[in-house]
Design an enzyme around this catalytic site. Structure first.
Site, PDB file in Angstrom:
ATOM      1  N   GLY A   1      13.448 -52.631  58.539  1.00 16.37           N
ATOM      2  CA  GLY A   1      12.543 -53.742  58.788  1.00 16.37           C
ATOM      3  C   GLY A   1      12.733 -54.880  57.807  1.00 16.37           C
ATOM      4  O   GLY A   1      13.776 -54.999  57.141  1.00 16.37           O
ATOM      5  N   CYS A   2      11.695 -55.710  57.690  1.00 19.15           N
ATOM      6  CA  CYS A   2      11.806 -56.989  56.990  1.00 19.15           C
ATOM      7  C   CYS A   2      12.035 -56.864  55.485  1.00 19.15           C
ATOM      8  O   CYS A   2      12.467 -57.814  54.845  1.00 19.15           O
ATOM      9  CB  CYS A   2      10.551 -57.825  57.243  1.00 19.15           C
ATOM     10  N   TYR A   3      11.745 -55.714  54.895  1.00  9.09           N
ATOM     11  CA  TYR A   3      11.852 -55.591  53.441  1.00  9.09           C
ATOM     12  C   TYR A   3      13.218 -55.109  52.971  1.00  9.09           C
ATOM     13  O   TYR A   3      13.471 -55.008  51.767  1.00  9.09           O
ATOM     14  CB  TYR A   3      10.768 -54.644  52.905  1.00  9.09           C
TER      15      TYR A   3
ATOM     16  N   PHE B   1       7.782 -57.373  53.108  1.00  9.14           N
ATOM     17  CA  PHE B   1       6.844 -56.417  53.692  1.00  9.14           C
ATOM     18  C   PHE B   1       7.425 -55.851  54.981  1.00  9.14           C
ATOM     19  O   PHE B   1       8.117 -56.530  55.731  1.00  9.14           O
ATOM     20  CB  PHE B   1       5.515 -57.111  53.995  1.00  9.14           C
TER      21      PHE B   1
ATOM     22  N   SER C   1      14.943 -58.951  57.634  1.00 11.10           N
ATOM     23  CA  SER C   1      15.387 -58.664  56.270  1.00 11.10           C
ATOM     24  C   SER C   1      16.168 -59.793  55.620  1.00 11.10           C
ATOM     25  O   SER C   1      16.224 -59.893  54.390  1.00 11.10           O
ATOM     26  CB  SER C   1      16.238 -57.391  56.259  1.00 11.10           C
TER      27      SER C   1
END
Length: 381
Positions: free
Chosen positions: A157-159, A366, A339
């Site tokens: 995911g985004c982190y 996050f 990411s």
């Protein structure tokens, strides 16, 4: 040993999406309820985004209809719904190009480091899969050594770019001669779809495509070179939010769960989440306890998952509005690129002449869990 992030570079595909135009298209899709139409208008209008980028040139509203269109019927103005296989095939095609483009740019930005010097490759993505993967493609197309060690961090995911930088730093701490090429590529627009579901509508209003790359090494800087020292990292999972942010594989692409509770959950837990990051330096830990962390750390590379997330972080940490300009400008110009986004924010900070040698940077991103990944850096050069 001092480990630095060097040659920080970014890339986007050539097709630009204008937010107001995309909002009109999604708001006009057949089958939308009146409530969904209102959510489309609100989500797109309050997103803080002006433009995004996509690998799908067929998503543009201008030009003639395409006979082989799979994602958007221009003549009918209708969003199509291809299966996961076709979406992932497009990912393999377009991601390979962006991985190489971003990786080549990072190497070109540090003339003292050649492709033959790279000892490790770390690739990052959550928007597609293929094997041999992007790590293999980078090694082949950039002419990296045959024995280069390769790792891929997928579906986090985004982190995920922050754990990638942490892993790269650990490799350099174990081997002073290591040179680690880190590349993140996310093609989020491959998974856009029309829906009456509020989570899907919000995701559709936010995500774009992009790539970020850099070299992590303990080798000394060249005269006049700008870089970021990697001082420390921290990971924290919040006690709530496991069901509020998720990323699943469906029959018609990857499906995002992004509830409206996420910004407030981040705002509620962000102080505790970054406390371990600052604990090693007592002046910073004391500043956090006293609510004065904004004065102790000059720059904040906050992942702009959405405008409300940035607002909640700003309020919770009592940051100055100017400290979040890099995050808000990245969101405005590119949207949320999962990411890769935090690398765009860090690049914006590093290329700003006002970011002086020795100033500190706190980065945070996050993702599912709800997970907060953070890093403490120092500007050099």
């Amino acid at each position: 040993m001092t480990v630095r992030l060097r040659g920080l570079s970014t890339a986007v595909p050539p097709t630009q999406l204008v937010q107001t135009e995309v909002a009109e298209v999604f708001g006009a899709q057949p089958g939308l309820t009146r409530l969904a139409q209102r959510i489309v208008s609100t989500s797109f209008g309050l997103s803080g985004i002006d433009t995004r980028y996509t690998v799908l040139d067929e998503l543009t509203t201008g030009g003639p209809a395409l006979e082989d269109a799979a994602f958007y019927d221009r003549a009918a103005g209708r969003i199509l719904d291809p299966g996961t296989r076709l979406r992932n095939d497009r990912y393999a095609e377009h991601a390979s190009r962006l991985y190489v483009e971003a990786g080549r740019a990072a190497l070109a930005a540090v003339p003292a480091i050649a492709a033959d010097d790279v000892t490790h490759v770390i690739t990052v993505s959550c928007t597609g899969f293929y094997a041999p993967g992007p790590d293999f493609v980078l090694a082949r197309d950039l002419g990296l050594p045959a024995g280069v060690q390769r790792y891929h961090l997928g579906f986090m995911g985004c982190y995920a770019s922050l754990p990638a930088l942490r892993l790269a730093a650990q490799l350099c701490e174990a081997d002073a001669d290591a040179v680690v090429l880190v590349v993140s590529v996310e093609l989020c627009t491959l998974h856009l779809r029309t829906s009456n579901d509020p989570d899907t509508i919000v995701a559709t209003s936010l995500f774009g495509d992009g790539a970020g790359a850099g070299l992590v090494t303990a080798r000394p800087l060249e005269q006049g070179e700008r870089a970021l020292e990697l001082d420390g990292f921290a990971t924290r999972t919040t006690p709530q939010g496991e069901g509020d942010m998720a990323w699943r594989i469906g029959d018609h692409g990857f499906e995002m769960v992004l509830s409206n509770a996420v910004p407030s959950l981040i705002g509620e837990h962000i102080t505790g989440a970054i406390a371990p990051l600052l604990a090693a330096e007592e002046p910073l830990a004391a500043a956090l306890r006293d609510g004065a962390v904004a004065g102790a750390i000059e720059h904040w590379a906050v992942h702009p998952g959405g405008r409300s997330i940035v607002d909640h972080v700003e309020k919770a940490l009592a940051l100055d509005e100017a400290q979040l300009v890099p995050a808000r400008e990245t969101l405005r110009d590119y949207g949320n690129m999962s990411s890769a986004t935090v690398l765009f924010v860090l690049e914006r900070i590093l290329r700003d002449p006002a970011a002086a040698d020795g100033e500190r940077v706190a980065a945070m991103a996050f993702g599912p869990g709800l997970t907060v990944e953070s890093a403490l850096l120092t500007v050099r050069g």
